[in-house]
Design an enzyme around this catalytic site. Structure first.
Site, mmCIF file in Angstrom:
data_model
loop_
_atom_site.group_PDB
_atom_site.id
_atom_site.type_symbol
_atom_site.label_atom_id
_atom_site.label_comp_id
_atom_site.label_asym_id
_atom_site.label_seq_id
_atom_site.Cartn_x
_atom_site.Cartn_y
_atom_site.Cartn_z
ATOM 1 N N GLU A 49 6.651 -32.109 -20.436
ATOM 2 C CA GLU A 49 6.779 -33.162 -21.463
ATOM 3 C C GLU A 49 7.935 -34.110 -21.114
ATOM 4 O O GLU A 49 8.667 -34.571 -21.987
ATOM 5 C CB GLU A 49 7.033 -32.496 -22.828
ATOM 6 C CG GLU A 49 6.570 -33.296 -24.024
ATOM 7 C CD GLU A 49 5.068 -33.467 -24.066
ATOM 8 O OE1 GLU A 49 4.647 -34.597 -24.199
ATOM 9 O OE2 GLU A 49 4.339 -32.462 -23.961
HETATM 10 C C1 LIG Z 1 3.200 -24.474 -16.447
HETATM 11 C C2 LIG Z 1 3.030 -25.948 -16.430
HETATM 12 C C3 LIG Z 1 2.211 -26.550 -17.372
HETATM 13 C C4 LIG Z 1 2.032 -27.937 -17.371
HETATM 14 N N1 LIG Z 1 1.179 -28.525 -18.274
HETATM 15 C C5 LIG Z 1 0.839 -29.830 -18.124
HETATM 16 C C6 LIG Z 1 -0.199 -30.416 -18.909
HETATM 17 O O1 LIG Z 1 -0.772 -29.781 -19.805
HETATM 18 N N2 LIG Z 1 -0.543 -31.697 -18.664
HETATM 19 C C7 LIG Z 1 0.055 -32.441 -17.696
HETATM 20 O O2 LIG Z 1 -0.330 -33.584 -17.502
HETATM 21 N N3 LIG Z 1 1.062 -31.922 -16.944
HETATM 22 C C8 LIG Z 1 1.461 -30.641 -17.135
HETATM 23 N N4 LIG Z 1 2.472 -30.095 -16.366
HETATM 24 C C9 LIG Z 1 3.177 -30.941 -15.424
HETATM 25 C C10 LIG Z 1 4.600 -31.248 -15.822
HETATM 26 O O3 LIG Z 1 4.596 -32.123 -16.916
HETATM 27 C C11 LIG Z 1 5.301 -31.810 -14.578
HETATM 28 O O4 LIG Z 1 5.546 -30.708 -13.732
HETATM 29 C C12 LIG Z 1 6.555 -32.569 -14.890
HETATM 30 O O5 LIG Z 1 6.227 -33.768 -15.531
HETATM 31 C C13 LIG Z 1 7.364 -32.908 -13.633
HETATM 32 O O6 LIG Z 1 6.569 -33.457 -12.626
HETATM 33 P P1 LIG Z 1 6.631 -32.825 -11.162
HETATM 34 O O7 LIG Z 1 6.455 -31.359 -11.292
HETATM 35 O O8 LIG Z 1 5.690 -33.537 -10.280
HETATM 36 O O9 LIG Z 1 8.100 -33.071 -10.671
HETATM 37 P P2 LIG Z 1 8.737 -34.460 -9.993
HETATM 38 O O10 LIG Z 1 8.223 -35.592 -10.741
HETATM 39 O O11 LIG Z 1 8.403 -34.351 -8.546
HETATM 40 O O12 LIG Z 1 10.233 -34.225 -10.259
HETATM 41 C C14 LIG Z 1 11.039 -33.271 -9.551
HETATM 42 C C15 LIG Z 1 12.508 -33.387 -9.990
HETATM 43 O O13 LIG Z 1 12.998 -34.703 -9.725
HETATM 44 C C16 LIG Z 1 13.487 -35.320 -10.895
HETATM 45 N N5 LIG Z 1 13.077 -36.731 -10.912
HETATM 46 C C17 LIG Z 1 11.872 -37.252 -10.652
HETATM 47 N N6 LIG Z 1 11.888 -38.577 -10.791
HETATM 48 C C18 LIG Z 1 13.128 -38.913 -11.160
HETATM 49 C C19 LIG Z 1 13.784 -40.139 -11.487
HETATM 50 N N7 LIG Z 1 13.132 -41.288 -11.485
HETATM 51 N N8 LIG Z 1 15.086 -40.097 -11.834
HETATM 52 C C20 LIG Z 1 15.761 -38.932 -11.879
HETATM 53 N N9 LIG Z 1 15.197 -37.744 -11.593
HETATM 54 C C21 LIG Z 1 13.902 -37.730 -11.241
HETATM 55 C C22 LIG Z 1 12.849 -34.570 -12.067
HETATM 56 O O14 LIG Z 1 13.658 -34.616 -13.229
HETATM 57 C C23 LIG Z 1 12.721 -33.160 -11.502
HETATM 58 O O15 LIG Z 1 13.912 -32.461 -11.699
HETATM 59 C C24 LIG Z 1 2.702 -28.725 -16.397
HETATM 60 C C25 LIG Z 1 3.542 -28.107 -15.458
HETATM 61 C C26 LIG Z 1 3.696 -26.748 -15.458
HETATM 62 C C27 LIG Z 1 4.580 -26.112 -14.421
#
Ligand SMILES: Cc1cc2nc3c(=O)[nH]c(=O)nc-3n(C[C@H](O)[C@H](O)[C@H](O)COP(=O)(O)OP(=O)(O)OC[C@H]3O[C@@H](n4cnc5c(N)ncnc54)[C@H](O)[C@@H]3O)c2cc1C
Length: 602
Positions: A440
């Site tokens: 979220e």
């Molecule tokens: C168990 C689980 C359930 C989930 N359920 C859903 C769901 O129902 N629907 C859905 O759509 N998604 C879902 N997700 C996805 C989840 O919302 C994402 O994992 C999350 O938004 C982060 O995206 P990412 O994992 O690609 O990390 P990234 O976007 O790759 O980020 C990695 C790190 O870099 C940091 N970062 C990235 N960009 C920036 C920036 N611009 N400035 C500063 N820091 C930054 C982030 O804060 C994080 O610490 C789920 C994930 C999990 C693990």
């Protein structure tokens, strides 16, 4: 064995005695049913279901987990039973509008039900929470026909919802979305793959309604070109009955650290029939319009897990005997004293209790503002409360989930080695809650939302929604004989926050790294000041009733601990912010490496 007791007395204190929701909301016609007697009855019923059914199913969710077999996902039987009980009791209708069969209870009651369900079985809470989120999104942005077709089914518990944003190459940066949607008669054909979709497939509902972000051919690049589509697992006929299977398939589910009872699915959409929700290319705004309630709901996952971990650690600390009281034996006739005599154990317990109490108050206070922003007849009141909600939402989400991880860790620590093994269930809380700071919108992104967007917005008008009532409170109570002890340090902490805010606003204009580097510390500093303010609101009541019974005296002591031991952290956060971004940005990327080659050394 894990125990859980719904914290109903705490809710009575916060909702009835401090926030006086009967008085605040009683005049809104659509809330006329929500008298305190009714709220109390529902809370008791909901609490009992959580204690008796949801809690039992949580272990199965963790140990049996969801099972994937050829595109189908099976949820443990006890979780299905727990869901059935809540649906049959009619409690899934609590949040819905009356025209779709809902009970239209104030949003603030959601805090109570969300906290309890996320405490007793966080995995199960996710299924119902997503359905609630999908309901609100469709209610706000769906056409009349879609609203009539889908919303009653969510409320009756027949159909569940999901949110499909994430793709393999696109997490935080939703502008990278590749899933496509092509117009087809009165609908769209949606194609692409989404990952990490919570509750994307399961056997708990007749139909699963996916809200999917996708882009049309030729749509603008980035977030401006994203639209939102409703894609049902089974197509829905004009008369509302189920038709054939849509092109939606669960390809696999993830093995993960916690929330094993919640299916995290890779979902494939193959020319699946979808319907536009909201306007074309404004999908992100439509999806995010429900983010305030969703993000508060995620904050409540942190709070719920903190509460159940606290309850179990407290009970253990009273039972387990180990070592002696530093002054004199508490139980001379026993071999040793209970853990709770040790200052360090008391430190962990009281730290958690003071954070849980003020976190709960903060969530309720913000949720009450949501109710006022939606229902008040005065447009100014609606607007001002809406602005307060905008400001507080990232704080509630990030603060309560970060503390969720910290508190479940400290409560596990109280069990020593017995916390680390499975038997007592403490390690499950720690594993389950760890997702809450990630999804979220990660907590890093919440901090940027606060410091980069909300802080400068409308020349600081959002900030004034917090600062003004806080300053008024100080003015009114600075001479109060009881409150003075707390108002003085609060006033200093608030001034510190105002100073930091000004500093960041000035520095950020010249160098955006300053905001990026300070954001997380700023959110914590703001959050702690907000919690201190929540304590003041609670203390006003506690002092006025302290002679009635010990409950209020205990609140005062808990507040004192917060003020003595936790609020001072605002100082170190301010110092960190003041150090700026220079050092962290000056280390070249290779300077982060921990493996160095000893070249040129003779
Ligand atoms: C168990 C689980 C359930 C989930 N359920 C859903 C769901 O129902 N629907 C859905 O759509 N998604 C879902 N997700 C996805 C989840 O919302 C994402 O994992 C999350 O938004 C982060 O995206 P990412 O994992 O690609 O990390 P990234 O976007 O790759 O980020 C990695 C790190 O870099 C940091 N970062 C990235 N960009 C920036 C920036 N611009 N400035 C500063 N820091 C930054 C982030 O804060 C994080 O610490 C789920 C994930 C999990 C693990």
């Amino acid at each position: 064995m894990v125990k859980y007791k719904a914290p109903l007395r705490e809710y009575e204190f916060v909702l009835r005695e401090v926030l006086q929701i009967e008085k605040e909301l009683g005049s809104y016609p659509s809330y006329s049913e929500a008298t305190w007697d009714m709220i109390e009855m529902i809370s008791e019923q909901f609490g009992k279901i959580n204690e008796d059914y949801w809690l039992k199913s949580s272990k199965d969710g963790d140990e049996i987990g969801v099972i994937f077999d050829e595109g189908k996902v099976t949820v443990p039987e006890s979780m299905k039973e727990a869901t059935k009980v809540v649906i049959e009791s009619g409690l899934t209708q609590l949040f819905g509008h009356q025209e779709y069969g809902g009970m239209e209870f104030p949003n603030v009651i959601n805090v109570l039900s969300d906290e309890m369900s996320c405490a007793s079985n966080m995995s199960l809470g996710i299924y119902l929470g997503l359905t609630k989120g999908a309901y609100h999104c469709i209610h706000k942005h769906g056409s009349k026909k879609i609203r009539n077709m889908y919303l009653p089914k969510f409320l009756s518990g027949q159909w569940f919802g999901t949110m499909c944003l994430t793709e393999a190459h696109c997490g935080t940066d939703l502008g990278l979305i590749r899933t496509s949607a092509k117009p087809n008669n009165n609908a769209y054909l949606v194609s692409g793959q989404k990952i990490f979709i919570s509750c994307g497939e399961h056997d708990m509902a007749e139909n699963i309604i996916h809200l999917v972000l996708a882009r049309l051919p030729g749509a603008p690049k980035g977030v401006q070109g994203i639209s939102l589509f409703l894609v049902p697992k089974y197509k829905v006929k004009e008369d509302g009955t189920l038709g054939g299977k849509n092109g939606v398939n669960c390809v696999s589910i993830e093995e993960k650290m916690g929330v094993h009872g919640s299916a995290t699915c890779v979902m494939s959409f193959e020319k699946s029939e979808g319907y536009l929700i909201g306007e074309l290319n404004e999908g992100l705004a439509a999806m995010f319009s429900m983010m305030n309630t969703e993000r508060i709901a995620v904050g409540l996952q942190g709070l719920g897990q903190s509460e159940i971990a606290y309850q179990n650690a407290l009970s253990y600390a009273k039972d387990r005997i180990q070592g002696r009281d530093l002054k004199e034996p508490r139980n001379p006739e026993e071999e040793a004293d209970p853990l709770i005599v040790h200052p360090d154990v008391r430190r962990m317990l009281l730290r958690s209790k003071s954070l849980i109490d003020s976190g709960r108050m903060l969530a309720c206070w913000t949720a009450l503002a949501i109710d006022k922003s939606e229902k008040d007849t005065d447009a100014k009141v609606r607007k001002e409360n809406g602005e307060l909600v905008e400001l507080m939402t990232p704080i509630v989400k990030a603060l309560l989930t970060d503390y969720g991880v910290e508190i479940t860790s400290d409560m596990l620590q109280i069990f020593g080695g017995h916390g680390y093994i499975k038997e007592y269930g403490m390690e499950q809380f720690y594993r389950d809650v760890r997702i809450a700071p990630i999804w979220e919108g990660t907590n890093g992104i919440q901090a940027l939302d606060l410091a980069g967007r909300k802080m400068p917005q409308k020349m600081g008008r959002l900030l004034r929604r917090f600062f003004h009532p806080a300053l008024e409170f100080i003015e009114k109570n600075k001479e109060d004989k009881d409150l003075k002890e707390f108002v003085i340090p609060f006033s200093k902490a608030l001034k510190g926050l105002q100073k930091t805010t000004l500093y960041m606003a000035q520095k950020g204009l010249a160098n955006p790294y300053e905001i990026g580097a300070a954001a997380t510390d700023y959110l914590r500093q703001f959050g702690l000041v907000a919690m201190a303010y929540m304590w003041l609101l609670m203390l006003e009541v506690a002092f006025s009733k302290r002679s009635e019974n010990e409950y209020y005296e205990h609140k005062i002591t808990t507040a004192r601990f917060f003020y003595e031991r936790i609020l001072p952290e605002t100082l170190s956060r301010a110092i960190a912010i003041g150090s700026g971004s220079k050092t962290m940005m000056s280390l070249p990327d290779e300077g982060f490496d921990s493996i160095h080659q000893f070249t040129g050394v003779t």
